[in-house]
Design an enzyme around this catalytic site. Structure first.
Site, PDB file in Angstrom:
ATOM      1  N   LYS A   1       0.836  -1.214   0.000  1.00  0.00           N
ATOM      2  CA  LYS A   1       0.000   0.000   0.000  1.00  0.00           C
ATOM      3  C   LYS A   1       0.867   1.259   0.000  1.00  0.00           C
ATOM      4  CE  LYS A   1      -2.090  -0.735   3.952  1.00  0.00           C
ATOM      5  NZ  LYS A   1      -1.498  -2.007   4.402  1.00  0.00           N
TER       6      LYS A   1
ATOM      7  N   ARG B   1      -8.657   1.611   9.670  1.00  0.00           N
ATOM      8  CA  ARG B   1      -8.333   0.221   9.969  1.00  0.00           C
ATOM      9  C   ARG B   1      -9.420  -0.458  10.786  1.00  0.00           C
ATOM     10  NH1 ARG B   1      -2.364   0.836   9.450  1.00  0.00           N
ATOM     11  NH2 ARG B   1      -1.364  -1.174   9.700  1.00  0.00           N
TER      12      ARG B   1
ATOM     13  N   ARG C   1      11.473  -6.827   4.276  1.00  0.00           N
ATOM     14  CA  ARG C   1      11.285  -5.384   4.153  1.00  0.00           C
ATOM     15  C   ARG C   1      12.262  -4.628   5.061  1.00  0.00           C
ATOM     16  NH1 ARG C   1       5.462  -2.658   5.044  1.00  0.00           N
ATOM     17  NH2 ARG C   1       5.655  -3.284   7.226  1.00  0.00           N
TER      18      ARG C   1
ATOM     19  N   ARG D   1      11.947  -2.772  10.542  1.00  0.00           N
ATOM     20  CA  ARG D   1      10.969  -2.217  11.476  1.00  0.00           C
ATOM     21  C   ARG D   1      10.819  -3.142  12.681  1.00  0.00           C
ATOM     22  NH1 ARG D   1       5.573  -0.370   8.317  1.00  0.00           N
ATOM     23  NH2 ARG D   1       4.687  -1.328  10.177  1.00  0.00           N
TER      24      ARG D   1
ATOM     25  N   ARG E   1      -0.081  -8.969  13.724  1.00  0.00           N
ATOM     26  CA  ARG E   1      -0.622  -7.905  12.860  1.00  0.00           C
ATOM     27  C   ARG E   1      -1.569  -8.485  11.814  1.00  0.00           C
ATOM     28  NH1 ARG E   1       4.580  -5.608  10.714  1.00  0.00           N
ATOM     29  NH2 ARG E   1       3.312  -4.138   9.535  1.00  0.00           N
TER      30      ARG E   1
END
Ligand code: AMP
Length: 217
Positions: free
Chosen positions: A13, A88, A127, A160, A171
């Site tokens: 996203k 969300r 990532r 992260r 998550r």
């Protein structure tokens, strides 16, 4: 143009939102980036948000609703915006609709990116982001430079804190439980369009752009 980017963590996203932002010249508003910035600056918001973020849980709705309303009043949102990671929950989505109706800037399109869970986990574990400017990297598809310094701002490129396997599982579970119902919320009102999120970044960008260009003509 007012856009919402929907989809599980790790579907891209942010990457797609940033590309659309530079093409349409409207800001990409990532609530995750805003919260990470607040955490790194040690503000009151950051102190509240950190515990939830580290555990992969959502920051409470009242905090988020206030934060986004304030951001949407900034002058750079005058010609529209892209929301990345917001809303969300159904409560966030309803309050966003109410607020946007008040200021006469309804959502034009909700773009959902869809990807198989194994691929999401693979992408999230590889990532990396720049601590300074939030620029995204990926060890497989878009590796950081050898010195691990961001080419845009010189910041350190790191994983992260919430991209570790255990937090990723939380998550994804939180996404299924709290955010997935938004698909029906936006479908019912005819605003949702789903795009497969596999393929190259450019391919996906071009698909979304053709759709939006046709829509705004
Ligand atoms: P993201 O960068 O979008 O994956 O967001 C990172 C983390 O920030 C999430 O796991 C949540 O803890 C928090 N967060 C970001 N956006 C929201 C939101 N709209 N509502 C609640 N928490 C959020």
């Amino acid at each position: 143009m007012q856009l919402v980017m929907l989809g599980a963590p790790g579907v891209g996203k942010g990457t797609q939102g940033k590309l659309l932002s530079s093409y349409y010249q409207i800001p990409n508003i990532s609530t995750g980036d805003m919260l990470r910035d607040a955490v790194s600056r040690g503000t009151a918001l950051g102190l509240t948000a950190k515990g939830y973020m580290d555990q992969g849980q959502l920051v409470p709705d009242d905090v988020m609703i206030g934060l986004i309303k304030e951001r949407l009043q900034d002058p750079d949102c005058g010609h529209g915006f892209i929301l990345d990671g917001y809303p969300r929950t159904e409560h966030q989505a309803e309050s966003l609709d109410q607020y946007l109706a008040q200021i006469n800037k309804p959502i034009d399109a909700v773009i959902e990116l869809e990807l198989a869970e194994e691929e999401i986990i693979r992408r999230l574990s590889s990532r990396r982001i720049c601590q300074g400017c939030g620029r995204d990297f990926n060890l497989i598809s878009n590796p950081p430079p050898a010195d691990n310094k961001c080419p845009t701002c010189g910041g350190a490129i790191v994983q992260r804190a919430d991209d570790t396997p255990e937090t990723v599982r939380t998550r994804l579970a939180v996404y299924q439980q709290k955010t997935k119902p938004l698909k029906t919320y936006y479908e019912k009102t005819g605003r949702l369009t789903v795009f497969p999120a596999n393929g190259s970044v450019e391919e996906i960008h071009n698909r979304i752009r053709s759709f939006l260009d046709a829509k705004i003509q």
